[in-house]
Design an enzyme around this catalytic site. Structure first.
Site, PDB file in Angstrom:
ATOM      1  CE  LYS A  88      96.444  36.235  19.517  1.00  0.00           C
ATOM      2  NZ  LYS A  88      97.657  36.065  18.707  1.00  0.00           N
ATOM      3  CE  LYS A 143      94.217  27.982  21.311  1.00  0.00           C
ATOM      4  NZ  LYS A 143      94.612  28.646  20.077  1.00  0.00           N
ATOM      5  CE  LYS A 175     102.753  33.586  24.188  1.00  0.00           C
ATOM      6  NZ  LYS A 175     101.578  34.388  24.449  1.00  0.00           N
TER       7      LYS A 175
END
Ligand code: TRP
Length: 340
Positions: free
Chosen positions: A116, A200, A203
């Site tokens: 991240k 993955k 969104k």
């Protein structure tokens, strides 16, 4: 609750917008199945969401949307506790205690932080780094024994177990925190992008065609499945061959996840054929299963008062349990508190 006693489940979903079928299959669908056997807490982890920048108005709306999604998916607010994390102060309080228990070395091994934070680690929030301590607090403040999560959260669960053990040892309170077990469905917990099965489903992917949102209508679902990447072959007979075609394998996982039909049986049915029938049957299943959920989410989102009432009720129930734990923790740690 049924025969399993003293078994508590906690899990959480971030209100970061645009939930998709990966969130549904990987998490929410499993929550629904656990309600009858466990004492369940389903949290909307708004404090986790703000570890990256959020638009304040959207964050509030997304919080309601996760609540609506929980309910629309079959979580019964009379049976399970549905609430948002920030409404129960003990989560943040226990997280601080855990900030002082967890070692820097443990946190620096967390792969989700590395993913991240990306290349610009200097610029990541310190909240993102200590995120797993808050997650451990979410779980342990209810003394949860079981945690249904996606595969990507396995490492955070292991850290939670380490924290529980270190706390129990350090403060001489054997068995104070249980050592929670992850519940991971290895088959369906990782739903990948429809365009590139090395990523993955997310969104934040720029392409809408990479994911199926829980708010997509039937036309959008069909269009996206039609465009989803497969392979220039027919459906192979052997699972080993399918594993090499990662996009095909991903669609099979989705099919199996939604239909409950074993992958091997699906392979028998479609082997040697091109993918058009497979895709059209998959679309039918998705539309059939998602339609009632999508329309219920939309309906519930029109009734903000109802959703707020559910959250308040959940907050009250959660607070009772969490407050007791944090009081005991403060006492164990030596934080002085006047009894009122
Ligand atoms: N970190 C989890 C995720 O991103 C969300 C989460 C927060 C969670 N607290 C939790 C999951 C506690 C399970 C238990 O998916």
């Amino acid at each position: 609750m049924s025969e399993i006693q003293n078994n508590t489940v906690l899990s959480g979903v971030q209100p970061s917008g645009d939930l998709h079928i990966g969130n549904y299959l990987g998490a929410i669908k499993n929550f629904v199945n656990m309600q009858k056997d466990y004492n369940c807490f389903f949290c909307i982890v708004d404090l986790h969401a703000i570890t990256v920048k959020q638009d304040p108005n959207k964050l509030k709306r997304n919080t309601l949307e996760v609540a609506a999604t929980y309910i629309a998916s079959g979580i019964d607010p009379n049976e399970s506790v549905i609430f948002n994390q920030s409404s129960v102060p003990a989560h943040a309080e226990l997280a601080w205690i855990f900030n002082c228990v967890t070692r820097m070395g443990w946190l620096s091994r967390m792969t989700q932080f590395k993913d991240k934070a990306g290349k610009d680690k200097e610029n990541a929030s310190s909240g993102l780094f200590i995120y797993p301590n808050l997650m451990a607090a979410d779980i342990l403040v209810y003394k949860a024994t079981h945690v249904p999560v996606g595969n990507d959260q396995k490492q955070h669960l292991e850290l939670t177990r380490d924290i529980a053990q270190k706390f129990n040892r350090e403060f001489n309170c054997e068995n104070f925190f249980p050592i929670p077990e992850p519940i991971i469905d290895e088959n369906i917990s990782r739903i990948m992008s429809l365009k590139d099965a090395n990523q993955k489903m997310s969104k934040s992917d720029l392409s809408e065609y990479s994911r199926i949102s829980l708010l997509d209508d039937s036309d959008a679902i069909r269009k996206k499945i039609k465009k989803a990447k497969t392979a220039d072959t027919v459906m192979p007979e052997k699972i080993e061959e399918i594993l090499k075609l990662s996009e095909v394998h991903n669609l099979l996982n989705i099919y199996s996840g939604f239909s409950g039909i074993d992958k091997q049986i699906l392979i028998e049915q479609y082997k040697g054929k091109n993918f058009s029938n497979f895709k059209s049957d998959l679309s039918d299943i998705l539309v059939e299963q998602m339609k009632p959920i999508t329309s219920e989410i939309k309906k519930l989102m029109q009734d903000k008062g109802y959703l707020l009432k559910i959250l308040l009720d959940g907050q009250n129930k959660a607070n009772k349990v969490a407050q007791k734990t944090i009081n005991d923790v403060y006492d164990l740690v030596g934080l002085l508190r006047n009894e009122t």
